[in-house]
Design a protein around this motif. Structure first.
Motif, PDB file in Angstrom:
ATOM      1  N   ASP A 199       0.846  -1.189   0.000  1.00 15.32           N
ATOM      2  CA  ASP A 199       0.000   0.000   0.000  1.00 15.32           C
ATOM      3  C   ASP A 199       0.881   1.239   0.000  1.00 15.32           C
ATOM      4  OD1 ASP A 199      -2.451  -1.443   2.241  1.00 15.32           O
ATOM      5  OD2 ASP A 199      -2.269  -1.494   0.069  1.00 15.32           O
ATOM      6  N   ALA A 200       0.467   2.227  -0.788  1.00 17.55           N
ATOM      7  CA  ALA A 200       1.214   3.465  -0.825  1.00 17.55           C
ATOM      8  C   ALA A 200       0.959   4.253   0.440  1.00 17.55           C
ATOM      9  CB  ALA A 200       0.770   4.276  -2.029  1.00 17.55           C
ATOM     10  N   GLY A 201       1.973   4.990   0.876  1.00 16.77           N
ATOM     11  CA  GLY A 201       1.782   5.852   2.013  1.00 16.77           C
ATOM     12  C   GLY A 201       2.895   5.732   3.020  1.00 16.77           C
ATOM     13  N   ILE A 202       2.571   6.110   4.232  1.00 11.43           N
ATOM     14  CA  ILE A 202       3.535   6.038   5.323  1.00 11.43           C
ATOM     15  C   ILE A 202       2.919   5.230   6.449  1.00 11.43           C
ATOM     16  CG2 ILE A 202       2.802   8.325   6.117  1.00 11.43           C
ATOM     17  CD1 ILE A 202       5.728   8.714   7.104  1.00 11.43           C
ATOM     18  N   THR A 203       3.599   4.212   6.884  1.00 12.58           N
ATOM     19  CA  THR A 203       3.060   3.318   7.894  1.00 12.58           C
ATOM     20  C   THR A 203       3.977   3.236   9.091  1.00 12.58           C
ATOM     21  OG1 THR A 203       4.064   1.433   6.765  1.00 12.58           O
ATOM     22  CG2 THR A 203       1.765   1.910   6.265  1.00 12.58           C
ATOM     23  N   GLN A 204       3.374   3.194  10.251  1.00 14.03           N
ATOM     24  CA  GLN A 204       4.110   3.059  11.507  1.00 14.03           C
ATOM     25  C   GLN A 204       3.700   1.757  12.184  1.00 14.03           C
ATOM     26  OE1 GLN A 204       3.495   7.676  12.690  1.00 14.03           O
ATOM     27  NE2 GLN A 204       4.569   6.440  14.213  1.00 14.03           N
ATOM     28  N   SER A 205       4.660   1.151  12.852  1.00  7.86           N
ATOM     29  CA  SER A 205       4.354  -0.041  13.629  1.00  7.86           C
ATOM     30  C   SER A 205       5.252  -0.104  14.853  1.00  7.86           C
ATOM     31  CB  SER A 205       4.538  -1.304  12.768  1.00  7.86           C
ATOM     32  OG  SER A 205       5.873  -1.406  12.318  1.00  7.86           O
ATOM     33  N   GLU A 207      13.478   4.510   2.459  1.00  9.85           N
ATOM     34  CA  GLU A 207      12.084   4.305   2.847  1.00  9.85           C
ATOM     35  C   GLU A 207      11.870   3.990   4.319  1.00  9.85           C
ATOM     36  OE1 GLU A 207      13.825   2.594   0.633  1.00  9.85           O
ATOM     37  OE2 GLU A 207      13.474   0.423   0.766  1.00  9.85           O
ATOM     38  N   ASN A 208      12.922   3.709   5.059  1.00 11.34           N
ATOM     39  CA  ASN A 208      12.761   3.313   6.467  1.00 11.34           C
ATOM     40  C   ASN A 208      13.479   4.264   7.405  1.00 11.34           C
ATOM     41  OD1 ASN A 208      11.275   0.972   5.776  1.00 11.34           O
ATOM     42  ND2 ASN A 208      13.182  -0.144   5.418  1.00 11.34           N
ATOM     43  N   PHE A 209      12.844   4.535   8.545  1.00 10.28           N
ATOM     44  CA  PHE A 209      13.439   5.464   9.509  1.00 10.28           C
ATOM     45  C   PHE A 209      13.048   4.999  10.914  1.00 10.28           C
ATOM     46  CE2 PHE A 209      15.721   8.918  10.832  1.00 10.28           C
ATOM     47  CZ  PHE A 209      15.022  10.020  11.312  1.00 10.28           C
ATOM     48  N   PRO A 210      13.684   3.969  11.423  1.00 12.18           N
ATOM     49  CA  PRO A 210      13.324   3.463  12.753  1.00 12.18           C
ATOM     50  C   PRO A 210      13.810   4.361  13.879  1.00 12.18           C
ATOM     51  CG  PRO A 210      15.161   2.225  11.838  1.00 12.18           C
ATOM     52  CD  PRO A 210      14.708   3.155  10.751  1.00 12.18           C
ATOM     53  N   LEU A 211      13.052   4.394  14.937  1.00 16.90           N
ATOM     54  CA  LEU A 211      13.386   5.158  16.143  1.00 16.90           C
ATOM     55  C   LEU A 211      13.550   4.176  17.291  1.00 16.90           C
ATOM     56  CD1 LEU A 211      13.487   8.041  17.586  1.00 16.90           C
ATOM     57  CD2 LEU A 211      11.088   7.592  18.169  1.00 16.90           C
ATOM     58  N   THR A 212      14.703   4.221  17.950  1.00 18.27           N
ATOM     59  CA  THR A 212      14.988   3.299  19.042  1.00 18.27           C
ATOM     60  C   THR A 212      15.127   4.049  20.358  1.00 18.27           C
ATOM     61  OG1 THR A 212      16.077   1.699  17.590  1.00 18.27           O
ATOM     62  CG2 THR A 212      16.601   1.576  19.940  1.00 18.27           C
ATOM     63  N   LEU A 213      14.428   3.555  21.362  1.00 18.26           N
ATOM     64  CA  LEU A 213      14.622   4.020  22.723  1.00 18.26           C
ATOM     65  C   LEU A 213      15.578   3.031  23.363  1.00 18.26           C
ATOM     66  CD1 LEU A 213      11.726   4.961  21.726  1.00 18.26           C
ATOM     67  CD2 LEU A 213      11.160   5.165  24.162  1.00 18.26           C
ATOM     68  N   GLU A 214      16.769   3.494  23.694  1.00 15.75           N
ATOM     69  CA  GLU A 214      17.818   2.576  24.123  1.00 15.75           C
ATOM     70  C   GLU A 214      17.521   1.972  25.485  1.00 15.75           C
ATOM     71  OE1 GLU A 214      21.931   3.798  22.265  1.00 15.75           O
ATOM     72  OE2 GLU A 214      21.125   5.463  23.456  1.00 15.75           O
ATOM     73  N   SER A 215      16.990   2.749  26.391  1.00 16.81           N
ATOM     74  CA  SER A 215      16.623   2.289  27.728  1.00 16.81           C
ATOM     75  C   SER A 215      15.406   3.088  28.153  1.00 16.81           C
ATOM     76  CB  SER A 215      17.783   2.496  28.700  1.00 16.81           C
ATOM     77  OG  SER A 215      17.420   2.086  30.009  1.00 16.81           O
ATOM     78  N   ALA A 216      14.235   2.542  27.896  1.00 11.68           N
ATOM     79  CA  ALA A 216      13.000   3.301  28.038  1.00 11.68           C
ATOM     80  C   ALA A 216      12.797   3.824  29.457  1.00 11.68           C
ATOM     81  CB  ALA A 216      11.816   2.442  27.620  1.00 11.68           C
ATOM     82  N   THR A 223      10.313  -0.176  31.993  1.00  6.31           N
ATOM     83  CA  THR A 223      11.442   0.732  32.188  1.00  6.31           C
ATOM     84  C   THR A 223      12.759  -0.017  32.007  1.00  6.31           C
ATOM     85  OG1 THR A 223      10.160   2.055  33.745  1.00  6.31           O
ATOM     86  CG2 THR A 223      12.537   2.324  33.811  1.00  6.31           C
ATOM     87  N   GLY A 224      13.665   0.589  31.241  1.00  4.80           N
ATOM     88  CA  GLY A 224      14.973  -0.001  31.026  1.00  4.80           C
ATOM     89  C   GLY A 224      15.090  -0.856  29.780  1.00  4.80           C
ATOM     90  N   ARG A 225      14.002  -1.236  29.204  1.00  2.00           N
ATOM     91  CA  ARG A 225      14.040  -2.069  28.007  1.00  2.00           C
ATOM     92  C   ARG A 225      14.300  -1.219  26.767  1.00  2.00           C
ATOM     93  NH1 ARG A 225      12.752  -7.439  28.297  1.00  2.00           N
ATOM     94  NH2 ARG A 225      11.689  -8.099  30.204  1.00  2.00           N
ATOM     95  N   GLN A 226      14.886  -1.854  25.764  1.00  2.00           N
ATOM     96  CA  GLN A 226      15.061  -1.213  24.469  1.00  2.00           C
ATOM     97  C   GLN A 226      13.827  -1.488  23.610  1.00  2.00           C
ATOM     98  OE1 GLN A 226      17.775  -2.685  21.075  1.00  2.00           O
ATOM     99  NE2 GLN A 226      18.938  -0.976  21.900  1.00  2.00           N
ATOM    100  N   VAL A 227      13.375  -0.471  22.932  1.00  6.24           N
ATOM    101  CA  VAL A 227      12.218  -0.640  22.057  1.00  6.24           C
ATOM    102  C   VAL A 227      12.437   0.146  20.778  1.00  6.24           C
ATOM    103  CG1 VAL A 227      10.986   1.258  23.170  1.00  6.24           C
ATOM    104  CG2 VAL A 227       9.698  -0.464  21.910  1.00  6.24           C
ATOM    105  N   THR A 228      12.010  -0.434  19.664  1.00  7.01           N
ATOM    106  CA  THR A 228      12.170   0.216  18.367  1.00  7.01           C
ATOM    107  C   THR A 228      10.812   0.432  17.731  1.00  7.01           C
ATOM    108  OG1 THR A 228      14.374  -0.699  18.002  1.00  7.01           O
ATOM    109  CG2 THR A 228      13.157   0.014  16.058  1.00  7.01           C
ATOM    110  N   LEU A 229      10.592   1.654  17.293  1.00 11.06           N
ATOM    111  CA  LEU A 229       9.388   2.011  16.555  1.00 11.06           C
ATOM    112  C   LEU A 229       9.758   2.117  15.080  1.00 11.06           C
ATOM    113  CD1 LEU A 229       8.015   4.818  18.907  1.00 11.06           C
ATOM    114  CD2 LEU A 229       7.866   2.325  19.153  1.00 11.06           C
TER     115      LEU A 229
END
Lengths: 111, 109
Positions: free
Chosen positions: A1-7, A72-81, A15-21
């Motif tokens: 699908d065309a567009g911009i998608t987030q997941s 096309e990809n631009f992930p955001l990581t929280l290193e230690s939430a 708290t303290g975990r790494q998470v990637t958006l």
């Protein structure tokens, strides 16, 4: 699908975990952005990218890491939430002198 | 840094009424845009309007860059117009936008 998608659309982490958006766009726009939206603070820029392998800090970059190995990809990581990173995160893309298009957002809760 | 002020902060309308939302900038601004955030949180780009006037259906926008303001007009408002309206302008070279605090609109049937 065309567009911009987030997941994911919703995420609960500890708290303290790494998470990637994740953020993916299909237009090959040069620019991509990450904003967070909080009550009382509106939309604030975290990081942005002008092209693949080019990233720069925005207004509130501390605690976040980004990469852009492909246009096309631009992930955001929280290193230690942290609890202060509980927010709604929006990704956007644009070409120069064109309007932004936003993804649907990721609601992140850090417990 | 550049300041973006929107007014009014809150607005309640009866369906069918017209309204004008204002966006003021503290300095010269480029790439001015208007967005609507619906009650489900989706941000929709309404206008890219660095200068001049544009119209899209019941919505229109005017930017007077030399006087550092922009206006969004909503005519014959509908309940689906409810949500928050944001304006945003380019802070400096690099295409990043700075957002105003928004105008929260509620349209009652």
């Amino acid at each position: 699908d065309a567009g911009i998608t987030q997941s994911p659309r919703y995420k609960i982490t500890e708290t303290g975990r790494q998470v990637t958006l994740m953020c993916h766009q299909t237009w090959s726009h040069s620019y991509m952005f990450w904003y967070r939206q909080d009550l009382g603070h509106g939309l604030r820029l975290i990081y942005y990218s002008a092209a693949a392998d080019i990233t720069d800090k925005g207004e509130v970059p501390d605690g976040y890491v980004v990469s852009r190995s492909k246009t096309e990809n631009f992930p955001l990581t929280l290193e230690s939430a942290t609890r202060s990173q509980t927010s709604v995160y929006f990704c956007a893309s644009s070409e120069v002198n064109y309007g932004y298009t936003f993804g649907s957002g990721t609601r992140l809760t850090v417990v | 840094g550049i300041q973006v002020e929107q007014s009014p902060p809150d607005l309640i309308l009866q369906e069918g009424a017209n309204s004008t939302l204002r966006c003021n900038f503290s300095d010269s601004v480029n790439n001015l845009q208007w967005f609507h955030q619906n009650p489900w949180g989706q941000l929709i780009n309404l206008f890219y309007i660095p200068s001049g006037t544009k119209q899209n259906g019941r919505l229109s926008a005017t930017t007077v860059a030399t006087e550092r303001y922009s206006l969004l007009y909503i005519s014959s408002s509908q309940t689906t117009d409810s949500g928050v309206y944001f304006c945003a302008g380019r802070l400096r070279a690099g295409n990043m936008l700075t957002f105003g605090g928004g105008t929260r609109l509620m349209v009652k049937p």
